[in-house]
Design a protein around this motif. Structure first.
Motif, mmCIF file in Angstrom:
data_model
loop_
_atom_site.group_PDB
_atom_site.id
_atom_site.type_symbol
_atom_site.label_atom_id
_atom_site.label_comp_id
_atom_site.label_asym_id
_atom_site.label_seq_id
_atom_site.Cartn_x
_atom_site.Cartn_y
_atom_site.Cartn_z
ATOM 1 N N ILE A 277 33.441 1.372 -10.477
ATOM 2 C CA ILE A 277 33.784 1.021 -8.982
ATOM 3 C C ILE A 277 35.340 1.409 -8.724
ATOM 4 C CG2 ILE A 277 34.416 -0.235 -6.706
ATOM 5 C CD1 ILE A 277 32.161 -2.152 -7.767
ATOM 6 N N HIS B 61 38.867 2.041 0.581
ATOM 7 C CA HIS B 61 37.735 2.999 0.287
ATOM 8 C C HIS B 61 37.346 2.778 -1.239
ATOM 9 C CE1 HIS B 61 35.264 6.646 0.860
ATOM 10 N NE2 HIS B 61 35.566 6.864 -0.395
ATOM 11 N N PHE B 62 36.025 2.496 -1.262
ATOM 12 C CA PHE B 62 35.381 2.153 -2.527
ATOM 13 C C PHE B 62 34.695 3.538 -2.810
ATOM 14 C CE2 PHE B 62 35.826 -1.885 -0.408
ATOM 15 C CZ PHE B 62 36.294 -2.852 -1.557
ATOM 16 N N MET C 21 28.441 -4.233 1.773
ATOM 17 C CA MET C 21 29.880 -4.196 2.437
ATOM 18 C C MET C 21 30.259 -5.247 3.472
ATOM 19 S SD MET C 21 31.750 -1.850 0.926
ATOM 20 C CE MET C 21 33.034 -1.813 1.847
ATOM 21 N N PHE D 115 33.033 3.392 2.037
ATOM 22 C CA PHE D 115 32.587 3.696 0.610
ATOM 23 C C PHE D 115 31.906 5.053 0.497
ATOM 24 C CE2 PHE D 115 29.106 2.103 3.129
ATOM 25 C CZ PHE D 115 28.101 2.711 2.755
#
Length: 128
Positions: free
Chosen positions: A61, A83-84, A100, A123
């Motif tokens: 991640i 932002h992932f 999320m 994401f």
């Protein structure tokens, strides 16, 4: 925590190291950077735990954080975008979206700053 004055800012010591804080990057981390990092990494840690509990195969991640400040009001932090980028096998938009939602609800830092600071989490999935 105890903070001691030093040239250009303050410092504190933790078992894992020293933290220097200042309004001037030459002397330490700026307070808004620490706030943004706290929100982003808390969220990332909660997301990681949720994905592990769901037994999803996540290899990595990465977190990108962007902070929006209002110069007209003492450079007030108004919005933090997180932002992932999630790398793993068998991940779907639906599974990550549900994770999320739980993340935002269970991250103590996010819950501590909203509604004063807008927190937007997005994401993307990278197949492993």
């Amino acid at each position: 925590m105890k903070f001691l004055m030093k040239e250009g800012g303050f410092t504190t010591d933790f078992p894992y190291g020293r933290l220097d804080i200042s309004g001037d990057e030459e002397y330490g981390f700026r307070p808004y950077q620490l706030l943004t990092a706290s929100i982003a990494v808390c969220s990332g840690g909660v997301l990681r735990k949720i994905l592990e509990k769901k037994r999803l195969n996540v290899e990595d991640i990465q977190i990108d954080a962007n902070v929006h400040r209002n110069e007209q009001e003492a450079n007030r932090v108004e919005k933090v975008e997180i932002h992932f980028t999630i790398k793993g096998a068998g991940l779907t938009e639906e599974k990550i979206h549900k994770a999320m939602e739980l993340t935002k609800k269970n991250c103590s830092m996010v819950q501590s700053v909203i509604p004063a600071i807008e927190v937007v989490e997005t994401f993307e999935i990278i197949p492993a």
